[in-house]
Scaffold this motif. Structure first.
Motif, PDB file in Angstrom:
ATOM      1  N   ASP A  36       8.038  -7.953 -13.320  1.00 39.15           N
ATOM      2  CA  ASP A  36       7.147  -8.567 -12.324  1.00 39.15           C
ATOM      3  C   ASP A  36       7.427  -8.017 -10.926  1.00 39.15           C
ATOM      4  O   ASP A  36       6.496  -7.812 -10.138  1.00 39.15           O
ATOM      5  CB  ASP A  36       7.287 -10.088 -12.343  1.00 39.15           C
ATOM      6  CG  ASP A  36       6.682 -10.720 -13.588  1.00 39.15           C
ATOM      7  OD1 ASP A  36       5.937 -10.036 -14.323  1.00 39.15           O
ATOM      8  OD2 ASP A  36       6.984 -11.911 -13.844  1.00 39.15           O
ATOM      9  N   GLN A  37       8.704  -7.764 -10.612  1.00 37.17           N
ATOM     10  CA  GLN A  37       9.002  -7.200  -9.303  1.00 37.17           C
ATOM     11  C   GLN A  37       8.482  -5.764  -9.202  1.00 37.17           C
ATOM     12  O   GLN A  37       7.901  -5.381  -8.191  1.00 37.17           O
ATOM     13  CB  GLN A  37      10.500  -7.235  -8.994  1.00 37.17           C
ATOM     14  CG  GLN A  37      10.773  -6.797  -7.556  1.00 37.17           C
ATOM     15  CD  GLN A  37      12.232  -6.755  -7.206  1.00 37.17           C
ATOM     16  OE1 GLN A  37      13.021  -6.118  -7.897  1.00 37.17           O
ATOM     17  NE2 GLN A  37      12.596  -7.439  -6.126  1.00 37.17           N
ATOM     18  N   ILE A  38       8.669  -4.977 -10.255  1.00 37.52           N
ATOM     19  CA  ILE A  38       8.156  -3.604 -10.236  1.00 37.52           C
ATOM     20  C   ILE A  38       6.633  -3.616 -10.079  1.00 37.52           C
ATOM     21  O   ILE A  38       6.074  -2.824  -9.307  1.00 37.52           O
ATOM     22  CB  ILE A  38       8.599  -2.828 -11.494  1.00 37.52           C
ATOM     23  CG1 ILE A  38      10.110  -2.569 -11.430  1.00 37.52           C
ATOM     24  CG2 ILE A  38       7.839  -1.511 -11.616  1.00 37.52           C
ATOM     25  CD1 ILE A  38      10.709  -1.980 -12.702  1.00 37.52           C
ATOM     26  N   LYS A  39       5.953  -4.501 -10.776  1.00 33.79           N
ATOM     27  CA  LYS A  39       4.496  -4.615 -10.631  1.00 33.79           C
ATOM     28  C   LYS A  39       4.121  -4.970  -9.188  1.00 33.79           C
ATOM     29  O   LYS A  39       3.141  -4.452  -8.645  1.00 33.79           O
ATOM     30  CB  LYS A  39       3.937  -5.664 -11.581  1.00 33.79           C
ATOM     31  CG  LYS A  39       3.937  -5.220 -13.027  1.00 33.79           C
ATOM     32  CD  LYS A  39       3.480  -6.343 -13.948  1.00 33.79           C
ATOM     33  CE  LYS A  39       3.660  -5.971 -15.408  1.00 33.79           C
ATOM     34  NZ  LYS A  39       3.368  -7.103 -16.305  1.00 33.79           N
ATOM     35  N   ALA A  40       4.905  -5.845  -8.564  1.00 34.36           N
ATOM     36  CA  ALA A  40       4.644  -6.202  -7.165  1.00 34.36           C
ATOM     37  C   ALA A  40       4.844  -4.994  -6.253  1.00 34.36           C
ATOM     38  O   ALA A  40       4.051  -4.761  -5.333  1.00 34.36           O
ATOM     39  CB  ALA A  40       5.552  -7.357  -6.736  1.00 34.36           C
ATOM     40  N   PHE A  41       5.890  -4.196  -6.505  1.00 34.39           N
ATOM     41  CA  PHE A  41       6.088  -2.972  -5.721  1.00 34.39           C
ATOM     42  C   PHE A  41       4.891  -2.027  -5.874  1.00 34.39           C
ATOM     43  O   PHE A  41       4.413  -1.469  -4.900  1.00 34.39           O
ATOM     44  CB  PHE A  41       7.366  -2.238  -6.156  1.00 34.39           C
ATOM     45  CG  PHE A  41       8.650  -2.888  -5.713  1.00 34.39           C
ATOM     46  CD1 PHE A  41       8.787  -3.461  -4.461  1.00 34.39           C
ATOM     47  CD2 PHE A  41       9.749  -2.894  -6.560  1.00 34.39           C
ATOM     48  CE1 PHE A  41       9.978  -4.043  -4.054  1.00 34.39           C
ATOM     49  CE2 PHE A  41      10.947  -3.468  -6.169  1.00 34.39           C
ATOM     50  CZ  PHE A  41      11.067  -4.043  -4.912  1.00 34.39           C
ATOM     51  N   LEU A  42       4.434  -1.870  -7.096  1.00 34.39           N
ATOM     52  CA  LEU A  42       3.311  -0.968  -7.345  1.00 34.39           C
ATOM     53  C   LEU A  42       2.038  -1.420  -6.635  1.00 34.39           C
ATOM     54  O   LEU A  42       1.184  -0.591  -6.294  1.00 34.39           O
ATOM     55  CB  LEU A  42       3.067  -0.835  -8.857  1.00 34.39           C
ATOM     56  CG  LEU A  42       4.117  -0.024  -9.611  1.00 34.39           C
ATOM     57  CD1 LEU A  42       3.944  -0.186 -11.116  1.00 34.39           C
ATOM     58  CD2 LEU A  42       4.060   1.444  -9.210  1.00 34.39           C
ATOM     59  N   LYS A  43       1.895  -2.719  -6.403  1.00 35.90           N
ATOM     60  CA  LYS A  43       0.725  -3.265  -5.703  1.00 35.90           C
ATOM     61  C   LYS A  43       0.976  -3.398  -4.202  1.00 35.90           C
ATOM     62  O   LYS A  43       0.146  -3.947  -3.481  1.00 35.90           O
ATOM     63  CB  LYS A  43       0.376  -4.645  -6.268  1.00 35.90           C
ATOM     64  CG  LYS A  43      -0.108  -4.619  -7.687  1.00 35.90           C
ATOM     65  CD  LYS A  43      -0.368  -6.048  -8.164  1.00 35.90           C
ATOM     66  CE  LYS A  43      -0.762  -6.074  -9.615  1.00 35.90           C
ATOM     67  NZ  LYS A  43      -0.907  -7.459 -10.111  1.00 35.90           N
ATOM     68  N   ASP A  44       2.154  -2.952  -3.733  1.00 37.04           N
ATOM     69  CA  ASP A  44       2.560  -3.129  -2.331  1.00 37.04           C
ATOM     70  C   ASP A  44       2.517  -4.598  -1.919  1.00 37.04           C
ATOM     71  O   ASP A  44       2.167  -4.934  -0.795  1.00 37.04           O
ATOM     72  CB  ASP A  44       1.715  -2.271  -1.389  1.00 37.04           C
ATOM     73  CG  ASP A  44       2.096  -0.805  -1.486  1.00 37.04           C
ATOM     74  OD1 ASP A  44       3.293  -0.503  -1.687  1.00 37.04           O
ATOM     75  OD2 ASP A  44       1.200   0.050  -1.354  1.00 37.04           O
ATOM     76  N   ASP A  45       2.907  -5.469  -2.829  1.00 40.56           N
ATOM     77  CA  ASP A  45       2.932  -6.910  -2.602  1.00 40.56           C
ATOM     78  C   ASP A  45       4.356  -7.311  -2.191  1.00 40.56           C
ATOM     79  O   ASP A  45       5.181  -7.691  -3.022  1.00 40.56           O
ATOM     80  CB  ASP A  45       2.506  -7.641  -3.881  1.00 40.56           C
ATOM     81  CG  ASP A  45       2.463  -9.144  -3.735  1.00 40.56           C
ATOM     82  OD1 ASP A  45       2.894  -9.679  -2.691  1.00 40.56           O
ATOM     83  OD2 ASP A  45       2.010  -9.804  -4.694  1.00 40.56           O
ATOM     84  N   ALA A  46       4.629  -7.190  -0.893  1.00 44.03           N
ATOM     85  CA  ALA A  46       5.972  -7.452  -0.371  1.00 44.03           C
ATOM     86  C   ALA A  46       6.418  -8.891  -0.619  1.00 44.03           C
ATOM     87  O   ALA A  46       7.580  -9.137  -0.944  1.00 44.03           O
ATOM     88  CB  ALA A  46       6.020  -7.144   1.122  1.00 44.03           C
ATOM     89  N   GLU A  47       5.525  -9.829  -0.462  1.00 44.08           N
ATOM     90  CA  GLU A  47       5.884 -11.236  -0.614  1.00 44.08           C
ATOM     91  C   GLU A  47       6.376 -11.547  -2.036  1.00 44.08           C
ATOM     92  O   GLU A  47       7.407 -12.183  -2.222  1.00 44.08           O
ATOM     93  CB  GLU A  47       4.701 -12.126  -0.259  1.00 44.08           C
ATOM     94  CG  GLU A  47       5.068 -13.596  -0.227  1.00 44.08           C
ATOM     95  CD  GLU A  47       3.966 -14.437   0.401  1.00 44.08           C
ATOM     96  OE1 GLU A  47       3.963 -15.642   0.114  1.00 44.08           O
ATOM     97  OE2 GLU A  47       3.148 -13.908   1.163  1.00 44.08           O
ATOM     98  N   THR A  48       5.639 -11.084  -3.037  1.00 45.51           N
ATOM     99  CA  THR A  48       6.048 -11.335  -4.419  1.00 45.51           C
ATOM    100  C   THR A  48       7.335 -10.590  -4.742  1.00 45.51           C
ATOM    101  O   THR A  48       8.249 -11.158  -5.349  1.00 45.51           O
ATOM    102  CB  THR A  48       4.933 -10.943  -5.400  1.00 45.51           C
ATOM    103  OG1 THR A  48       3.781 -11.741  -5.115  1.00 45.51           O
ATOM    104  CG2 THR A  48       5.357 -11.160  -6.835  1.00 45.51           C
TER     105      THR A  48
END
Length: 142
Positions: A36-48
């Motif tokens: 889930d964190q890697i997916k957040a990085f890929l989406k540039d979702d800093a908060e998640t």
């Protein structure tokens, strides 16, 4: 009729028990968290992405944007992997500390090994306490 309902309830309980026990397996739980964190990085979702950081990491990087900038600069293969797969995992002290090996093919074609250290928090949740990344490393275990 009562006996029939008792059998149905027992069958349902035995069917659901393994599923709920498996869902609480610390290795599976923390592996999902890393994904889930890697997916957040890929989406540039800093908060998640920041939400998975342990208190010690949050103390070093008290703002999600500082954390995100550090990851972009120092952990590029984790921030935007080409492909990744989980290697070995180790649970210590009945799940209080979990290590995961993540094998990464970077977008630049280089191979990396990331070792995630994950700690169980006082509330029972897990947070990423650190990641060690090594270039061109063969899996040597944890």
């Amino acid at each position: 009729m009562r006996a029939f309902f008792a059998v149905v309830i027992l069958c349902a309980a035995s069917f659901l028990s393994p599923v709920s026990a498996r869902a609480e397996d610390p290795i599976d739980t923390t592996r999902t968290m890393i994904e889930d964190q890697i997916k957040a990085f890929l989406k540039d979702d800093a908060e998640t992405a920041y939400s998975f950081a342990a208190p010690g990491i949050r103390a070093l990087y008290p703002d999600k944007n500082l954390f995100f900038a550090m990851v972009k600069k120092s952990y590029e293969p984790v921030y935007h992997p080409g492909n990744y797969a989980f290697g070995r995992s180790r649970s210590i002290d009945n799940g209080a500390l979990i290590y995961h090996e993540v094998l990464i093919s970077g977008r630049d074609g280089k191979d990396w090994t990331a070792i995630y250290q994950i700690m169980r928090q006082p509330d029972g949740s897990y947070r990423i306490n650190g990641v060690q990344i090594m270039p061109d490393a063969d899996s040597k275990g944890i």
